[in-house]
Design an enzyme around this catalytic site. Structure first.
Site, PDB file in Angstrom:
ATOM      1  N   GLU A  38       0.825  -1.210   0.000  1.00  0.00           N
ATOM      2  CA  GLU A  38       0.000   0.000   0.000  1.00  0.00           C
ATOM      3  C   GLU A  38       0.861   1.264   0.000  1.00  0.00           C
ATOM      4  O   GLU A  38       1.791   1.377   0.797  1.00  0.00           O
ATOM      5  CB  GLU A  38      -0.945  -0.020   1.216  1.00  0.00           C
ATOM      6  CG  GLU A  38      -1.840   1.197   1.344  1.00  0.00           C
ATOM      7  CD  GLU A  38      -2.723   1.445   0.118  1.00  0.00           C
ATOM      8  OE1 GLU A  38      -3.271   0.474  -0.423  1.00  0.00           O
ATOM      9  OE2 GLU A  38      -2.861   2.615  -0.300  1.00  0.00           O
ATOM     10  N   THR A  82      -6.235   2.705  -5.225  1.00  0.00           N
ATOM     11  CA  THR A  82      -6.009   1.264  -5.078  1.00  0.00           C
ATOM     12  C   THR A  82      -6.822   0.467  -6.098  1.00  0.00           C
ATOM     13  O   THR A  82      -6.314  -0.481  -6.713  1.00  0.00           O
ATOM     14  CB  THR A  82      -6.413   0.778  -3.668  1.00  0.00           C
ATOM     15  OG1 THR A  82      -5.592   1.406  -2.697  1.00  0.00           O
ATOM     16  CG2 THR A  82      -6.253  -0.730  -3.537  1.00  0.00           C
ATOM     17  N   HIS A 200      -0.847   3.407   4.838  1.00  0.00           N
ATOM     18  CA  HIS A 200      -1.773   4.301   4.133  1.00  0.00           C
ATOM     19  C   HIS A 200      -1.826   5.605   4.909  1.00  0.00           C
ATOM     20  O   HIS A 200      -1.791   5.602   6.141  1.00  0.00           O
ATOM     21  CB  HIS A 200      -3.163   3.646   4.068  1.00  0.00           C
ATOM     22  CG  HIS A 200      -4.134   4.346   3.155  1.00  0.00           C
ATOM     23  ND1 HIS A 200      -4.629   5.603   3.419  1.00  0.00           N
ATOM     24  CD2 HIS A 200      -4.689   3.962   1.976  1.00  0.00           C
ATOM     25  CE1 HIS A 200      -5.456   5.959   2.437  1.00  0.00           C
ATOM     26  NE2 HIS A 200      -5.507   4.979   1.544  1.00  0.00           N
ATOM     27  N   ASP A 259       1.091   0.367  -5.074  1.00  0.00           N
ATOM     28  CA  ASP A 259      -0.093   0.704  -5.873  1.00  0.00           C
ATOM     29  C   ASP A 259      -0.087   2.142  -6.375  1.00  0.00           C
ATOM     30  O   ASP A 259      -0.544   2.423  -7.480  1.00  0.00           O
ATOM     31  CB  ASP A 259      -1.400   0.375  -5.133  1.00  0.00           C
ATOM     32  CG  ASP A 259      -1.606   1.135  -3.832  1.00  0.00           C
ATOM     33  OD1 ASP A 259      -0.632   1.664  -3.265  1.00  0.00           O
ATOM     34  OD2 ASP A 259      -2.760   1.196  -3.376  1.00  0.00           O
ATOM     35  N   HIS A 260       0.436   3.077  -5.574  1.00  0.00           N
ATOM     36  CA  HIS A 260       0.458   4.491  -5.971  1.00  0.00           C
ATOM     37  C   HIS A 260       1.312   5.245  -4.964  1.00  0.00           C
ATOM     38  O   HIS A 260       1.785   4.673  -3.988  1.00  0.00           O
ATOM     39  CB  HIS A 260      -0.960   5.078  -6.036  1.00  0.00           C
ATOM     40  CG  HIS A 260      -1.775   4.799  -4.807  1.00  0.00           C
ATOM     41  ND1 HIS A 260      -1.562   5.424  -3.601  1.00  0.00           N
ATOM     42  CD2 HIS A 260      -2.782   3.911  -4.596  1.00  0.00           C
ATOM     43  CE1 HIS A 260      -2.415   4.958  -2.707  1.00  0.00           C
ATOM     44  NE2 HIS A 260      -3.162   4.028  -3.272  1.00  0.00           N
TER      45      HIS A 260
END
Ligand code: GP9
Ligand code: MN
Length: 433
Positions: A38, A82, A200, A259-260
């Protein structure tokens, strides 16, 4: 309409890469675990705070000769964050221009997704996530992607305990430990996706789990990032050890991906400090979008290493399929195998800018990829030609992919030997199992 699909199909076929024979099928029949990191950015690899590596386990994987690792791999997510990453990796389609395609189309569209493709090759497929199943409409989308099982919060004993949770769900270490009971009972070969959440925003962590100092950029939204990234790394390390102890490791491919971004480009001063620079350029911010992508397996027999090809999340599906010896030549998917020799090396971003081996477009400006020098294409006709070609490819890819999603075009597409999934064939409720 079927006519639109024909146009899409033509574009897809024109941009198909030739699988690299050195790797094609080299991981055939192995278990696959997609390990979702994440908000994990490429800059964390080998990053140190006070002389200490933040993520030693992931670093070790990144540098292993049994890993195919990529250092010019970008996240390509849009508003779906996500969900967009999951969509690209598992369907070979982009997240849609606005909103999240999983939310807007996941319940109703026909997909030809990796879980279903593997299902039909004899795989058991399962997704794991330590929060409610409905987040990003996963519960409905996964049925149309062909996931046999979706283990979410109600399946975990700690799911409802306060001290087991932080931020978006169960703390990664607890989540992964509790997932083991289900993972080890899946008939092999299996395809499993572990969606972590602790790293996150806002990067909160309880005292016992903090094992490294915060960074000192002075930006409160940024400085805890290394602490949760370290925690994620430890959780990953424990999971790797579990796979080894259980005997599954040797027969498994572990795919790690960020993911980012975790630290958005709206924090340029903090980013500059993290990079050890006085200030950041737009070129730096474009490259800030890089995330790790690592395919690790003892089955690679030392044929790994760090690959510098320019690629991104959209390219994962054909890369993985080809490693498993599954052709994608009849699929409607928009990626190019990262191991192919005839790749374009153009990475479309959801706002129609791009990175590529030659030039990077950020905002309305262009930079030479190898040097970061800003150029004006009007004054450099050779550059203009390449940039125009890239732009056309970017626009076409995104628009054709959107047409597939918004028009549910895969309902008209036959993939030889493939049976689409009916959502009604699945139930993920704990009470029904
Ligand atoms: C929620 C988690 C976070 O389940 O996957 O989603 P994000 O905010 O990163 O899109
Ligand atoms: Mn995310």
């Amino acid at each position: 309409t079927p006519q639109t699909l024909e146009k899409v199909d033509k574009f897809v076929k024109e941009n198909q890469t030739t699988p690299n024979p050195e790797y094609y099928g080299s991981l055939k029949g192995k278990n696959v675990i997609m390990f979702h990191l994440e908000s994990f950015q490429q800059f964390m690899i080998d990053y140190k705070v006070d002389g200490k590596e933040v993520t030693p386990n992931i670093n070790r994987f990144y540098h292993s000769q049994d890993s195919l690792s990529f250092d010019n791999f970008y996240n390509q997510v849009g508003q779906g964050k996500t969900a967009d990453a999951e969509t690209m990796l598992e369907t070979g389609l982009y997240g849609t221009e606005s909103g999240s395609s999983m939310v807007n189309y996941g319940s109703t569209n026909t997909y030809q997704a990796v879980p279903n493709i593997l299902d039909q090759k004899g795989y058991t497929t399962a997704a794991f996530h330590g929060d409610v199943a409905s987040f990003w409409n996963r519960d409905n989308t996964y049925k149309n992607w062909g996931y046999d099982y979706f283990f979410s919060k109600p399946f975990f004993e700690g799911g409802d305990k306060d001290n087991y949770n932080i931020g978006y769900g169960m703390k990664d270490k607890i989540f992964l430990k509790e997932s083991a009971q289900y993972l080890e009972r899946l008939p092999q070969p299996y395809y499993a996706k572990m969606i972590t959440v602790t790293n996150h925003y806002p990067y909160d962590l309880d005292k016992e789990n903090i094992s490294i100092e915060k960074t000192e950029t002075g930006d409160k939204t940024v400085d805890g990032y290394v602490q949760t990234a370290r925690y994620l790394d430890q959780a990953f390390g424990e999971f790797e050890k579990y796979l080894k102890d259980s005997g599954m490791y040797d027969n498994t491919v572990l795919v790690l991906y960020g993911d980012h971004y975790g630290i958005s480009e709206n924090h340029p001063d903090a980013i500059a400090k993290l990079m050890g620079k006085d200030s950041v350029t737009p070129y730096d911010l474009a490259n800030w979008q890089k995330v790790p992508f690592i395919v690790h397996s003892p089955g690679l027999e030392g044929k790994g290493g760090v690959n510098h090809t320019y690629g991104g999340e959209i390219d994962v599906m054909p890369t993985l399929m080809h490693l498993l010896g599954i052709s994608t030549k009849n699929n409607i998917q928009f990626g190019q195998d990262l191991l192919a020799k005839d790749r374009k090396e153009v990475v479309p971003f959801r706002n129609s800018t791009f990175a590529s081996k030659d030039y990077i477009k950020y905002g309305g400006d262009y930079y030479v990829t190898s040097t970061g020098t800003k150029i004006d294409p009007k004054e450099d006709l050779r550059a203009k030609q390449i940039i125009d070609d890239n732009q056309k490819y970017v626009n076409d890819s995104l628009s054709y992919s959107d047409q597939v999603q918004t028009g549910d075009l895969l309902r008209f597409h036959t993939l030889p030997g493939y049976k689409p999934d009916k959502a009604s064939d699945y139930s993920y409720k704990k009470s029904d199992t």
